[in-house]
Motif scaffolding. Structure first.
Motif, PDB file in Angstrom:
ATOM      1  N   LEU A  83       1.652  10.760   3.961  1.00  0.00           N
ATOM      2  CA  LEU A  83       2.117  10.287   2.653  1.00  0.00           C
ATOM      3  C   LEU A  83       1.909  11.361   1.590  1.00  0.00           C
ATOM      4  N   PRO A  84       2.775  11.420   0.588  1.00  0.00           N
ATOM      5  CA  PRO A  84       2.537  12.349  -0.526  1.00  0.00           C
ATOM      6  C   PRO A  84       1.288  11.921  -1.299  1.00  0.00           C
ATOM      7  N   LEU A  85       0.506  12.880  -1.757  1.00  0.00           N
ATOM      8  CA  LEU A  85      -0.706  12.558  -2.496  1.00  0.00           C
ATOM      9  C   LEU A  85      -0.369  12.087  -3.911  1.00  0.00           C
ATOM     10  N   ARG A 112      -4.169   4.101   9.189  1.00  0.00           N
ATOM     11  CA  ARG A 112      -2.878   4.535   9.727  1.00  0.00           C
ATOM     12  C   ARG A 112      -2.083   5.295   8.664  1.00  0.00           C
ATOM     13  N   LEU A 113      -2.044   4.766   7.458  1.00  0.00           N
ATOM     14  CA  LEU A 113      -1.276   5.415   6.392  1.00  0.00           C
ATOM     15  C   LEU A 113      -1.911   6.728   5.959  1.00  0.00           C
ATOM     16  N   ASP A 129      -7.161  -5.929   9.350  1.00  0.00           N
ATOM     17  CA  ASP A 129      -5.792  -5.422   9.273  1.00  0.00           C
ATOM     18  C   ASP A 129      -5.633  -4.435   8.115  1.00  0.00           C
ATOM     19  N   THR A 130      -6.332  -4.706   7.032  1.00  0.00           N
ATOM     20  CA  THR A 130      -6.265  -3.805   5.877  1.00  0.00           C
ATOM     21  C   THR A 130      -6.899  -2.461   6.220  1.00  0.00           C
ATOM     22  N   ARG A 131      -8.054  -2.503   6.863  1.00  0.00           N
ATOM     23  CA  ARG A 131      -8.714  -1.266   7.277  1.00  0.00           C
ATOM     24  C   ARG A 131      -7.787  -0.462   8.195  1.00  0.00           C
ATOM     25  N   LEU A 161       0.836  -1.203   0.000  1.00  0.00           N
ATOM     26  CA  LEU A 161       0.000   0.000   0.000  1.00  0.00           C
ATOM     27  C   LEU A 161       0.865   1.246   0.000  1.00  0.00           C
ATOM     28  N   LEU A 162       1.924   1.206   0.768  1.00  0.00           N
ATOM     29  CA  LEU A 162       2.825   2.344   0.868  1.00  0.00           C
ATOM     30  C   LEU A 162       3.517   2.637  -0.464  1.00  0.00           C
ATOM     31  N   ALA A 163       3.711   1.605  -1.288  1.00  0.00           N
ATOM     32  CA  ALA A 163       4.408   1.778  -2.562  1.00  0.00           C
ATOM     33  C   ALA A 163       3.646   2.688  -3.523  1.00  0.00           C
ATOM     34  N   ASP A 164       2.320   2.753  -3.375  1.00  0.00           N
ATOM     35  CA  ASP A 164       1.504   3.624  -4.221  1.00  0.00           C
ATOM     36  C   ASP A 164       0.348   4.143  -3.374  1.00  0.00           C
ATOM     37  N   PRO A 165       0.428   5.380  -2.884  1.00  0.00           N
ATOM     38  CA  PRO A 165      -0.610   5.916  -1.987  1.00  0.00           C
ATOM     39  C   PRO A 165      -2.019   5.871  -2.578  1.00  0.00           C
ATOM     40  N   LEU A 166      -2.147   5.795  -3.910  1.00  0.00           N
ATOM     41  CA  LEU A 166      -3.486   5.713  -4.492  1.00  0.00           C
ATOM     42  C   LEU A 166      -4.194   4.433  -4.055  1.00  0.00           C
TER      43      LEU A 166
END
Length: 456
Positions: free
Chosen positions: A185-187, A179-180, A172-174, A148-153
């Motif tokens: 994170l950059p948009l 959290r992220l 855990d996904t929710r 998820l962190l690899a692509d904030p979209l």
């Protein structure tokens, strides 16, 4: 393992994938040695027919050209360096990329387990992360927080897929998305955000999608102006805060008008976005003077930020600016309403109705609802009587010759006034139009000296 369907809808011998049918034309066009991957594989395995087909093939350019020839379509090179090609035909899109050296490793780099699936040409399915199990359970589960962190979209995509697929977000996904979302994170690019939001808004459960965005902390990232209305009570006709009312209005719209346009959905969600910035308290009563005008400007800024496109932005702003117009009390007023707001009808009425139906405050009553309905009926009757603007009775050159005018502001005002007079039934023929213009011109000429004398 696919089962083909004939054009008449009859089944013919073939194969299936996990018991699901593959459209006949896809069976016939399946590229040699290709894998169907990602969302297309997911949809096919859950019994839906994809519109976007993602193929991993030995030779993407050759496969794209072969398919394009069969479909009489064109090939578009998306990235020749990486070997990405696209074929679009008859409402379907086929993307071609090179086969990965390590299929499982490639699938495990994706966002969610249900997207980490690949269907082979012989019908077998590669499923390194348990996506088939999650698909059966209608569960959306991330492959990892790092993915998820690899692509904030992907945070936004979690909400969109949960709603559009009607899948439950795994706990855990929710938690990871929430959290992220608060991690700074950059948009992503605004165009990518826009596309995800549009898919969400175009879904029948769009209102639930907006609420989910808020629950996941994503609304603050993408549409923070909406949150200004949270906790802002309104009183009067309203039983919800400004934010809740906007979401409920969207729900009411889609219950009554499931085919509502994207612009109408945006306008309904944002119709009161100007209220927090116009709130005043006078003698113990809340007021939101000019919230329609402020809201229209604010919605324009929001959609321009999302690269919404000039036509969409203009229509949404116009609908919001007009949503507080009083409904006509008589037939003549209804004809004037239709004439002046024809470009926004009937969508404007749908917005106004959704706004009204979303309000259940102490001032709301059956009598007020009936009064509102009668006003809408008058407008609808006038619109039905004249569904399109008629051709002008007189052209600009005729009016200039008749009154000795030159092109300019006064000519435009007269032409608009004449068009409204016709809409109201005051003039019906070119002869009546000429007489009406002469009378109006004479009256204005007589009023001008009096006005000048008064101003001294």
């Amino acid at each position: 393992m696919f089962r083909r369907f004939s054009k008449a809808g009859q089944t013919v011998p073939g194969q299936t994938v996990s018991g699901q049918a593959v459209p006949a034309h896809i069976c016939q066009l399946w590229p040699d040695g290709a894998l169907l991957v990602g969302g297309a594989a997911r949809d096919l395995l859950r019994g839906a027919t994809p519109k976007d087909w993602d193929w991993a093939v030995p030779d993407p350019e050759q496969a794209a050209e072969t398919l394009a020839a069969k479909l009489n379509a064109a090939v578009f090179a998306l990235d020749t360096g990486r070997g990405y090609y696209r074929v679009s035909a008859e409402g379907e899109q086929h993307d071609f990329v090179p086969l990965p050296c390590d299929l499982n490793a490639d699938l495990l780099r994706r966002d969610f387990t249900v997207n980490a699936l690949a269907i082979h040409q012989d019908g077998t399915v590669s499923d390194p992360a348990g996506g088939l199990r999650d698909l059966k359970a209608r569960r959306l589960r991330m492959l990892s927080e790092a993915n998820l962190l690899a692509d904030p979209l992907r945070l936004l995509r979690a909400a969109r897929l949960s709603v559009t697929l009607n899948f439950r977000l795994e706990a855990d996904t929710r938690g990871a998305v929430l959290r992220l979302a608060h991690s700074g994170l950059p948009l992503p690019a605004q165009e990518r955000i826009r596309d995800e939001l549009h898919v969400l808004l175009l879904h029948p459960q769009a209102a639930r999608g907006v609420l989910l965005l808020d629950e996941l902390g994503l609304l603050a990232l993408y549409l923070p102006e909406l949150l200004e209305g949270q906790g802002l009570s309104q009183g009067g006709f309203h039983h919800l805060d400004v934010y809740g009312h906007g979401v409920e209005a969207l729900h009411q719209l889609l219950q009554r008008f499931p085919d509502a346009s994207l612009a109408l959905r945006w306008a309904t969600l944002l119709h009161d976005v100007g209220k927090p910035r116009t709130r005043t308290l006078e003698a113990g009563r809340l007021h939101f003077y000019g919230h329609d005008r402020v809201g229209a400007a604010l919605a324009r800024q929001m959609l321009e930020r999302l690269r919404g496109g000039q036509a969409l932005v203009a229509e949404v702003a116009a609908l919001i600016a007009a949503h507080m117009l009083p409904l006509p009390a008589d037939e003549r007023g209804a004809r004037r309403f239709v004439h002046r707001r024809r470009a926004l009808l009937p969508g404007l009425l749908a917005l106004m109705l959704a706004d009204r139906e979303a309000a259940r405050g102490p001032s709301s009553s059956e009598a007020s609802r009936q009064h509102y309905k009668e006003g809408m009926d008058r407008v609808l009757a006038a619109l039905e009587d004249q569904p399109a603007a008629p051709a002008p009775l007189l052209g600009g050159h005729e009016v200039m010759a008749l009154l000795g005018l030159t092109p300019g502001r006064r000519l435009g005002e007269l032409l608009r006034a004449l068009a409204e007079a016709r809409a109201l039934g005051d003039v019906q023929t070119p002869e009546e139009a000429r007489a009406w213009l002469l009378n109006r011109s004479e009256a204005q000429a007589e009023e001008a000296p009096a006005a000048a004398e008064t101003s001294r």
